[in-house]
Design a protein around this motif. Structure first.
Motif, PDB file in Angstrom:
ATOM      1  N   GLU A  70       1.174  -1.848  -0.185  1.00 26.15           N
ATOM      2  CA  GLU A  70       0.441  -0.117  -0.130  1.00 26.15           C
ATOM      3  C   GLU A  70       0.912   1.147  -0.273  1.00 26.15           C
ATOM      4  OE1 GLU A  70      -4.358  -1.725   2.499  1.00 26.15           O
ATOM      5  OE2 GLU A  70      -2.668  -0.858   3.536  1.00 26.15           O
ATOM      6  N   ARG A  71       1.694   1.605   0.872  1.00 26.91           N
ATOM      7  CA  ARG A  71       2.887   2.501   0.514  1.00 26.91           C
ATOM      8  C   ARG A  71       3.789   2.897  -0.638  1.00 26.91           C
ATOM      9  NH1 ARG A  71       5.053   1.090   6.806  1.00 26.91           N
ATOM     10  NH2 ARG A  71       3.119   1.417   7.783  1.00 26.91           N
ATOM     11  N   ARG A  72       3.842   1.542  -1.003  1.00 27.97           N
ATOM     12  CA  ARG A  72       3.738   1.687  -2.383  1.00 27.97           C
ATOM     13  C   ARG A  72       3.267   2.262  -3.783  1.00 27.97           C
ATOM     14  NH1 ARG A  72       5.856   1.207   1.123  1.00 27.97           N
ATOM     15  NH2 ARG A  72       8.580   1.427   1.055  1.00 27.97           N
ATOM     16  N   GLY A  73       1.902   2.757  -3.197  1.00 27.85           N
ATOM     17  CA  GLY A  73       0.693   3.233  -4.325  1.00 27.85           C
ATOM     18  C   GLY A  73      -0.324   1.703  -4.799  1.00 27.85           C
ATOM     19  N   PHE A  74       0.105   0.341  -4.426  1.00 27.98           N
ATOM     20  CA  PHE A  74      -0.888  -0.502  -4.359  1.00 27.98           C
ATOM     21  C   PHE A  74      -2.241  -1.505  -3.636  1.00 27.98           C
ATOM     22  CE2 PHE A  74       3.493  -2.532  -5.563  1.00 27.98           C
ATOM     23  CZ  PHE A  74       2.771  -3.676  -6.192  1.00 27.98           C
ATOM     24  N   LYS A  75      -3.427  -0.894  -4.983  1.00 26.37           N
ATOM     25  CA  LYS A  75      -4.779  -0.917  -4.219  1.00 26.37           C
ATOM     26  C   LYS A  75      -5.120  -2.693  -4.932  1.00 26.37           C
ATOM     27  CE  LYS A  75      -4.327   3.794  -4.221  1.00 26.37           C
ATOM     28  NZ  LYS A  75      -3.577   4.525  -3.187  1.00 26.37           N
ATOM     29  N   VAL A  76      -5.732  -2.168  -3.863  1.00 23.72           N
ATOM     30  CA  VAL A  76      -6.709  -4.163  -4.075  1.00 23.72           C
ATOM     31  C   VAL A  76      -7.322  -3.752  -4.764  1.00 23.72           C
ATOM     32  CG1 VAL A  76      -8.429  -5.233  -2.490  1.00 23.72           C
ATOM     33  CG2 VAL A  76      -6.399  -4.630  -0.976  1.00 23.72           C
ATOM     34  N   ILE A  77      -7.551  -4.811  -5.805  1.00 22.14           N
ATOM     35  CA  ILE A  77      -8.647  -4.543  -6.751  1.00 22.14           C
ATOM     36  C   ILE A  77      -9.874  -5.806  -6.866  1.00 22.14           C
ATOM     37  CG2 ILE A  77      -7.346  -3.460  -8.201  1.00 22.14           C
ATOM     38  CD1 ILE A  77      -6.382  -5.935 -10.160  1.00 22.14           C
ATOM     39  N   ASP A  78      -9.158  -6.639  -6.165  1.00 25.24           N
ATOM     40  CA  ASP A  78      -9.742  -8.123  -6.217  1.00 25.24           C
ATOM     41  C   ASP A  78      -9.971  -9.411  -4.973  1.00 25.24           C
ATOM     42  OD1 ASP A  78     -11.953 -10.288  -6.793  1.00 25.24           O
ATOM     43  OD2 ASP A  78     -10.281 -10.593  -8.875  1.00 25.24           O
ATOM     44  N   GLU A  79     -10.162 -10.373  -4.744  1.00 30.19           N
ATOM     45  CA  GLU A  79     -10.108 -11.442  -3.682  1.00 30.19           C
ATOM     46  C   GLU A  79      -9.935 -12.226  -4.020  1.00 30.19           C
ATOM     47  OE1 GLU A  79     -12.450 -10.563   0.004  1.00 30.19           O
ATOM     48  OE2 GLU A  79     -11.873  -9.004  -0.235  1.00 30.19           O
ATOM     49  N   ASP A  80      -9.507 -13.459  -3.604  1.00 24.41           N
ATOM     50  CA  ASP A  80      -9.479 -14.551  -3.873  1.00 24.41           C
ATOM     51  C   ASP A  80      -9.105 -15.671  -2.703  1.00 24.41           C
ATOM     52  OD1 ASP A  80      -9.512 -16.933  -6.166  1.00 24.41           O
ATOM     53  OD2 ASP A  80      -7.342 -16.592  -6.942  1.00 24.41           O
ATOM     54  N   SER A  81      -8.671 -17.090  -3.347  1.00 28.10           N
ATOM     55  CA  SER A  81      -8.849 -17.281  -2.700  1.00 28.10           C
ATOM     56  C   SER A  81      -7.603 -19.190  -3.205  1.00 28.10           C
ATOM     57  CB  SER A  81      -9.752 -18.948  -1.694  1.00 28.10           C
ATOM     58  OG  SER A  81     -10.349 -17.672  -0.651  1.00 28.10           O
ATOM     59  N   ASP A  82      -6.187 -19.068  -2.279  1.00 29.40           N
ATOM     60  CA  ASP A  82      -5.869 -19.960  -3.872  1.00 29.40           C
ATOM     61  C   ASP A  82      -4.222 -21.236  -2.901  1.00 29.40           C
ATOM     62  OD1 ASP A  82      -3.915 -20.853  -5.150  1.00 29.40           O
ATOM     63  OD2 ASP A  82      -3.346 -19.408  -6.145  1.00 29.40           O
TER      64      ASP A  82
ATOM     65  N   GLU B 218      -6.795 -14.086  -0.197  1.00 28.38           N
ATOM     66  CA  GLU B 218      -6.059 -13.120  -0.695  1.00 28.38           C
ATOM     67  C   GLU B 218      -6.291 -11.754  -1.055  1.00 28.38           C
ATOM     68  OE1 GLU B 218      -2.593 -15.521  -2.814  1.00 28.38           O
ATOM     69  OE2 GLU B 218      -4.011 -15.291  -3.983  1.00 28.38           O
ATOM     70  N   PHE B 219      -5.960 -11.113  -1.104  1.00 29.45           N
ATOM     71  CA  PHE B 219      -6.118  -9.761  -1.699  1.00 29.45           C
ATOM     72  C   PHE B 219      -5.517  -9.800  -3.093  1.00 29.45           C
ATOM     73  CE2 PHE B 219      -6.794  -7.853   2.161  1.00 29.45           C
ATOM     74  CZ  PHE B 219      -8.316  -7.687   2.286  1.00 29.45           C
ATOM     75  N   ILE B 220      -6.079  -8.839  -4.342  1.00 34.18           N
ATOM     76  CA  ILE B 220      -5.289  -9.508  -5.262  1.00 34.18           C
ATOM     77  C   ILE B 220      -4.822  -7.494  -5.697  1.00 34.18           C
ATOM     78  CG2 ILE B 220      -5.507  -9.418  -8.217  1.00 34.18           C
ATOM     79  CD1 ILE B 220      -6.925 -11.930  -7.569  1.00 34.18           C
ATOM     80  N   MET B 221      -4.092  -6.941  -5.556  1.00 34.93           N
ATOM     81  CA  MET B 221      -3.295  -5.721  -5.487  1.00 34.93           C
ATOM     82  C   MET B 221      -2.556  -5.730  -6.646  1.00 34.93           C
ATOM     83  SD  MET B 221      -2.027  -5.536  -1.533  1.00 34.93           S
ATOM     84  CE  MET B 221      -2.461  -3.861  -1.298  1.00 34.93           C
ATOM     85  N   GLU B 222      -2.760  -4.049  -7.118  1.00 32.88           N
ATOM     86  CA  GLU B 222      -2.553  -3.700  -8.527  1.00 32.88           C
ATOM     87  C   GLU B 222      -1.075  -2.044  -8.006  1.00 32.88           C
ATOM     88  OE1 GLU B 222      -3.410  -3.983 -12.971  1.00 32.88           O
ATOM     89  OE2 GLU B 222      -4.733  -2.847 -11.472  1.00 32.88           O
ATOM     90  N   LEU B 223      -1.246  -2.052  -8.737  1.00 28.92           N
ATOM     91  CA  LEU B 223       0.120  -0.871  -8.953  1.00 28.92           C
ATOM     92  C   LEU B 223       0.186   0.036 -10.456  1.00 28.92           C
ATOM     93  CD1 LEU B 223       1.703   1.534  -7.787  1.00 28.92           C
ATOM     94  CD2 LEU B 223       3.963   0.663  -8.005  1.00 28.92           C
TER      95      LEU B 223
END
Length: 109
Positions: free
Chosen positions: A80-92, A103-108
């Protein structure tokens, strides 16, 4: 094997001459994804944060995704401090935990 795959970028995280962990980048569903791991005895020292910063400076293509267990507050904060945002959730399945995790799927971008 991941280390033999030329499309995978792997970096060792070192601290005072010791291997502290690793960072890797691979394609997941045609989107680059970063993954990192740091040995527990190196937690809370800023080592992972510095390693992720160095990796993001080296690998500048965006978007870049990361998957993180929802209970891994330290890794979520680093991202998050590097700018990644949660865009989805999943289980793996998590190899480290030998169990399926949420899991959170995060994206920058």
């Amino acid at each position: 094997l991941i280390l033999n795959d030329k499309s995978v970028v792997v970096r060792t995280i070192e601290h005072e001459g010791e291997v502290a962990g690793s960072i890797l980048l691979f394609e997941n569903e045609e989107v680059p994804e970063i993954s990192f791991w740091t040995a527990r005895r190196f937690w809370g020292k800023g080592i992972t944060t510095s390693a992720v910063d160095a990796f993001l400076a080296e690998y500048t293509a965006r978007p870049l995704r990361a998957r993180v267990p929802q209970d891994n507050i330290g890794s979520i904060k680093v991202l998050e401090r590097r700018g990644f945002k949660v865009i989805d959730e999943d289980s793996d399945f998590s190899n480290a935990r030998a169990a399926v995790v949420k899991e959170f799927i995060m994206e920058l971008v």
